[in-house]
Write a protein that holds these residues in place. Structure first.
Motif, mmCIF file in Angstrom:
data_model
loop_
_atom_site.group_PDB
_atom_site.id
_atom_site.type_symbol
_atom_site.label_atom_id
_atom_site.label_comp_id
_atom_site.label_asym_id
_atom_site.label_seq_id
_atom_site.Cartn_x
_atom_site.Cartn_y
_atom_site.Cartn_z
ATOM 1 N N PHE A 1 -97.770 -1.894 -68.641
ATOM 2 C CA PHE A 1 -97.368 -1.049 -67.510
ATOM 3 C C PHE A 1 -98.470 -1.035 -66.436
ATOM 4 C CE2 PHE A 1 -97.829 3.176 -65.591
ATOM 5 C CZ PHE A 1 -96.621 3.292 -64.925
ATOM 6 N N GLU A 2 -99.723 -0.828 -66.874
ATOM 7 C CA GLU A 2 -100.844 -0.734 -65.919
ATOM 8 C C GLU A 2 -101.078 -2.076 -65.219
ATOM 9 O OE1 GLU A 2 -102.253 1.892 -64.850
ATOM 10 O OE2 GLU A 2 -101.494 3.316 -66.328
ATOM 11 N N ASN B 1 -91.482 -0.685 -72.879
ATOM 12 C CA ASN B 1 -91.295 -0.392 -71.459
ATOM 13 C C ASN B 1 -89.858 -0.705 -71.101
ATOM 14 O OD1 ASN B 1 -93.969 0.340 -70.300
ATOM 15 N ND2 ASN B 1 -94.550 -1.635 -71.158
ATOM 16 N N SER C 1 -98.662 0.550 -72.674
ATOM 17 C CA SER C 1 -99.307 1.131 -71.492
ATOM 18 C C SER C 1 -100.157 0.075 -70.770
ATOM 19 C CB SER C 1 -100.140 2.341 -71.877
ATOM 20 O OG SER C 1 -101.098 1.977 -72.819
ATOM 21 N N GLU C 2 -100.707 -0.879 -71.545
ATOM 22 C CA GLU C 2 -101.492 -1.947 -70.913
ATOM 23 C C GLU C 2 -100.603 -2.807 -70.002
ATOM 24 O OE1 GLU C 2 -104.183 -5.085 -72.998
ATOM 25 O OE2 GLU C 2 -104.115 -3.291 -74.260
ATOM 26 N N GLU D 1 -93.754 9.712 -60.556
ATOM 27 C CA GLU D 1 -93.871 8.250 -60.591
ATOM 28 C C GLU D 1 -92.895 7.599 -59.618
ATOM 29 O OE1 GLU D 1 -93.036 5.865 -64.225
ATOM 30 O OE2 GLU D 1 -95.040 6.601 -64.687
ATOM 31 N N ASN E 1 -100.237 -3.573 -76.059
ATOM 32 C CA ASN E 1 -99.506 -2.302 -76.088
ATOM 33 C C ASN E 1 -98.827 -1.978 -74.749
ATOM 34 O OD1 ASN E 1 -101.228 -0.605 -74.529
ATOM 35 N ND2 ASN E 1 -102.626 -0.536 -76.287
ATOM 36 N N ALA F 1 -93.439 4.302 -77.895
ATOM 37 C CA ALA F 1 -94.641 4.278 -77.048
ATOM 38 C C ALA F 1 -95.050 2.871 -76.630
ATOM 39 C CB ALA F 1 -95.793 4.965 -77.772
ATOM 40 N N ASP F 2 -94.684 1.875 -77.433
ATOM 41 C CA ASP F 2 -95.068 0.511 -77.065
ATOM 42 C C ASP F 2 -94.020 -0.202 -76.234
ATOM 43 O OD1 ASP F 2 -97.638 0.079 -77.672
ATOM 44 O OD2 ASP F 2 -97.263 -0.347 -79.792
ATOM 45 N N ASN G 1 -94.359 7.547 -72.829
ATOM 46 C CA ASN G 1 -95.411 7.939 -73.779
ATOM 47 C C ASN G 1 -94.814 8.630 -74.989
ATOM 48 O OD1 ASN G 1 -97.592 7.073 -72.217
ATOM 49 N ND2 ASN G 1 -97.317 8.864 -70.903
ATOM 50 N N HIS H 1 -92.639 3.365 -68.233
ATOM 51 C CA HIS H 1 -93.310 3.464 -69.522
ATOM 52 C C HIS H 1 -93.039 4.839 -70.126
ATOM 53 C CE1 HIS H 1 -96.117 2.808 -72.672
ATOM 54 N NE2 HIS H 1 -96.811 3.879 -72.359
#
Ligand SMILES: Cc1ncc(COP(=O)(O)O)c(C=O)c1O
Length: 354
Positions: A308-309, A331, A305-306, A18, A303, A328-329, A322, A320
């Motif tokens: 982050f994306e 960042n 990952s959303e 990353e 959430n 996990a939620d 995992n 982020h």
């Protein structure tokens, strides 16, 4: 894995993919660097040092050592330099974990990687429900070496001096390592470095990569009583006697000669951090109270990952996690320039609205 790799290894290396990706025109808010470039004087010093690259570098980093010892108010013999503090951590795992290691379950990921690499039996002690380290959980550890990042990463939460003293006092048979990579962004006098004169089972790890803006030069150091420092130095001289190259020594010295600039950078980051924290809270983020140059955040409705994306699509890279699931939620957002933060907040406001 080739057939030649020693079968004793079960390698689980640090994933840099990353970071490599984020080098392509992204705002790098994922690796906790500072956004400030080196001064012209520093660049000049490094250039001059390059004129003698035909010679080996000073294995003792004498000039750097003198300057740093004066600044830190420790003896020259109480310092060990590393090629980044990661190398120091490697020396510490090599030297001192014969009876195992203990560290929080959520902390700098390199500890687990190094423990596995060295075949060290390690215990991961859970943070409490507020993501804090509870000193009472650090008892009866059977002489394991205890590693604590303070302020912790990725939470940014700081442990008080009294709590650290408590951990040291209740573990006289353990070496206590306090990794202060981010301590310069905390309240003044948060460092435990002065305690190395009182406690002979304490080592403090620091880095030039964060507040001193030299991540690319790879320079870190450790402070401990002479006996411990000598052990680490002996390990260093066994595996990498010239571990700090001449250009890095020159860069480190130049940074130390301009403390005013360092303090100015730190203050700027702290101001931007606190402003960003407030603005994130206004749009529904939970933001832990950070004493570091990053914020650990999650949104009440979206959430991790959303988020982050969404930022990645706009060329903004944050970190982020995992794993473990507990975070996990969340960042982790490195504090960049005021403009970078403004840009990021604009994107997040759009994401939150949708
Ligand atoms: C807690 C902590 N310790 C040590 C390091 C390593 O820093 P360096 O090797 O750049 O000195 C990092 C890097 O991010 C860190 O977060």
């Amino acid at each position: 894995m080739s057939r030649f790799l020693n079968s004793k290894f079960n390698l689980d290396p640090y994933d840099t993919s990353e970071e490599l990706e984020s080098m392509n025109g992204y705002d790098r808010l994922n690796t906790n660097e500072l956004p400030f470039q080196p001064s012209a004087d520093l660049i000049k010093s490094v250039g001059i040092s390059a004129e003698t690259l035909n010679f080996y570098s000073d294995p003792d980093c004498l000039k750097l050592r003198e300057k740093l010892a004066a600044l830190m108010n420790v003896k020259k013999s109480e310092i060990v330099f590393g090629n980044g503090s990661d190398e120091i951590l490697n020396f510490l795992f090599t030297a001192f974990c014969g009876r195992g290691a203990a560290f929080p379950d959520i902390t700098y990921s390199f500890y687990k990687i190094l423990a596995k690499f060295h075949g060290v039996d390690f215990l991961q002690i859970p943070l409490d429900e507020n993501f804090r380290i509870n000193p009472d959980d650090y008892k009866n550890l059977g002489g394991r070496t205890i590693f604590i990042v303070n302020p912790n990463a990725p939470t940014g939460l700081i442990l008080s001096l009294d709590d650290i003293k408590k951990i040291i006092n209740q573990n006289p048979e353990s070496l206590i390592i306090i990794d202060e990579a981010y301590v310069d962004f905390a309240e003044e006098n948060s460092s435990v470095k002065d305690l190395i004169h009182k406690y002979k089972n304490l080592a403090v790890v620091r880095t030039f990569s964060k507040s001193r803006c030299l991540a690319g030069a790879r320079l870190g150091w450790c402070m401990a009583c002479e006996e411990i420092a000598k052990d680490i130095n002996d390990i260093k001289n066994t595996v990498a006697p010239y571990n700090i190259n001449a250009m890095t020594q020159a860069a480190g010295l130049a940074v130390l000669e301009d403390e005013e600039r360092t303090q100015k950078n730190i203050n700027l980051i702290k101001t931007v951090r606190d402003d960003t924290k407030n603005k994130l809270r206004e749009i529904g983020f939970e933001v832990l109270d950070s004493s570091a140059n990053f914020l650990f955040v999650r949104h009440e409705k979206i959430n991790g990952s959303e988020i982050f994306e969404a930022l990645k699509r706009r060329k903004i890279m944050i970190r982020h996690f995992n794993k473990p699931e507990k975070i996990a939620d969340f960042n982790r957002i490195t504090i960049g320039t005021a403009e970078q933060m403004q840009n990021m907040l604009e994107v997040l406001r759009e994401v939150v609205k949708q």
